[in-house]
Motif scaffolding. Structure first.
Motif, short mmCIF file in Angstrom:
data_model
loop_
_atom_site.label_atom_id
_atom_site.label_comp_id
_atom_site.label_asym_id
_atom_site.label_seq_id
_atom_site.Cartn_x
_atom_site.Cartn_y
_atom_site.Cartn_z
N SER A 42 0.83 -1.19 0.00
CA SER A 42 0.00 0.00 0.00
C SER A 42 0.87 1.25 0.00
N ILE A 43 0.28 2.41 -0.22
CA ILE A 43 1.05 3.65 -0.24
C ILE A 43 1.65 3.96 1.13
N ASP A 44 1.16 3.33 2.19
CA ASP A 44 1.72 3.51 3.53
C ASP A 44 2.75 2.45 3.88
N GLY A 45 2.99 1.49 2.98
CA GLY A 45 4.01 0.49 3.19
C GLY A 45 3.51 -0.87 3.63
N ARG A 83 4.90 10.42 -4.88
CA ARG A 83 5.84 9.31 -4.98
C ARG A 83 6.02 8.72 -3.59
N THR A 84 5.98 7.41 -3.52
CA THR A 84 6.20 6.74 -2.24
C THR A 84 7.02 5.48 -2.46
N PHE A 85 7.92 5.21 -1.53
CA PHE A 85 8.74 4.00 -1.64
C PHE A 85 8.98 3.47 -0.24
N GLY A 86 9.30 2.19 -0.15
CA GLY A 86 9.53 1.62 1.16
C GLY A 86 9.87 0.15 1.11
N VAL A 87 10.01 -0.43 2.30
CA VAL A 87 10.37 -1.83 2.45
C VAL A 87 9.58 -2.42 3.61
N GLU A 96 4.54 -8.28 10.67
CA GLU A 96 5.11 -7.48 9.59
C GLU A 96 5.58 -6.14 10.13
N LEU A 97 6.76 -5.73 9.72
CA LEU A 97 7.30 -4.42 10.06
C LEU A 97 7.61 -3.70 8.75
N SER A 98 7.15 -2.45 8.61
CA SER A 98 7.32 -1.73 7.35
C SER A 98 7.75 -0.30 7.59
N GLY A 126 5.31 1.21 10.19
CA GLY A 126 4.13 0.37 10.38
C GLY A 126 4.46 -0.96 11.02
N ALA A 127 3.50 -1.50 11.76
CA ALA A 127 3.62 -2.84 12.34
C ALA A 127 2.25 -3.51 12.27
#
Length: 306
Positions: A42-45, A83-87, A96-98, A126-127
């Motif tokens: 998602s856009i929030d990771g 623009r959004t990016f993450g892991v 899950e940790l993001s 995020g968690a």
């Protein structure tokens, strides 16, 4: 760069390094899950749809496995570009940790406020914890997979900060808390997700948290429905309700009115390691544009899973 921004980048760099290590060492998920059952980023990771988290965890990690994902997303509407990016890293399809970073290019649409070319940015940690059920329908249970999660967000508003965090009364940071339930019915190939989010975020946090109307947390529903056309292709739609804290402000009635988000998407997974998602999005009004109008446009996202 402020110390807070540096800490956000350092955390993102650390999690990116961990994800890369998983890929390099082979200590990653095997083939335990079906294609697309981990959702996309998602856009929030968090793993789920493009606009909303699901109860699933990212990657294909199952019992005894660790998995990782990395993503890059671009959204282009009539007046704005995001623009959004993450892991993300997931353990045993349980936790899950993001981390994600968003960058909204307002172009010249805040020129009436003396802020041409402003970029609004935020970092998101995020968690998510799976607490019950199974996302894939089997003979044993009809219970959906249920997860609880949180997203802690820090806004970097640049030159808009003195107004946003002053007269408008918003806060620089906030934490969304949500519960999601997801179920995939294999025979018809239908996936349904419902998320209930407690939030104070304005425009997902890009305009801070809370504000002019002095509201606390509000419960907002989010819904996703997807149809598996094949084992590699899914189409669907999402709806995400949002609070409207800044509608009445010193900028005038309706100047910062906020609308729900909606999209129609297609997701394609050519392999278990790669997925691509394209969508038509309707983000409603975002901020005082030169010619205020609903912000509709295109969404494109790529995800790598390990």
């Amino acid at each position: 760069m402020t110390p807070r921004v540096s800490r956000g980048f350092n955390a993102l760099t650390a999690l990116t390094a961990l994800t890369a290590t998983l890929a390099a060492t082979g200590a990653h998920a095997a083939d335990g899950k079906l294609l697309l059952t981990g959702g996309v980023s998602s856009i929030d990771g968090a793993a789920g749809g493009g606009l909303t988290p699901w109860a699933v965890t990212g990657s294909y990690a199952t019992s005894g496995e660790v998995g990782g994902t990395a993503f890059l997303t671009g959204v282009k509407t009539g007046d704005y570009a995001l623009r959004t990016f993450g892991v993300a890293v997931s353990w045993e399809d349980r936790f899950e940790l993001s981390l994600a970073r968003q960058d909204l290019d307002t172009r010249d649409n805040l020129a009436p406020l003396g802020l041409p070319g402003l970029h609004l940015k935020q970092d998101i940690l995020g968690a998510k914890l799976r607490v019950a059920g199974d996302a894939v329908l089997d003979a044993d249970t009809w219970m959906p997979q249920v997860a609880i999660g949180l997203e802690h967000k820090m806004t970097h508003a640049g030159a808009l900060g003195p107004t946003l965090f002053g007269p408008l009364g918003a806060s620089r940071s906030g934490t969304d808390v949500y519960v999601s339930a997801t179920k995939l019915f294999l025979a018809p190939g239908i996936l349904v997700n419902g998320t209930l989010r407690a939030t104070k975020a304005n425009q997902n946090g890009l305009l801070g948290f809370g504000g002019a109307q002095g509201r606390g947390y509000q419960l907002k529903p989010e819904i996703s429905v997807a149809k598996l056309l094949s084992s590699r292709v899914a189409v669907g739609a999402e709806f995400r309700a949002k609070p409207d804290n800044l509608n009445r402000s010193v900028l005038g009635e309706g100047a910062l009115k906020e609308n729900a988000w909606f999209d129609v998407f297609v997701a394609w997974a050519p392999t278990k390691q790669v997925s691509l998602t394209a969508a038509y999005v309707d983000l409603g009004r975002i901020a005082p544009a030169v010619q205020p109008r609903r912000q509709t446009g295109a969404y494109l996202s790529a995800q790598l899973a390990f």
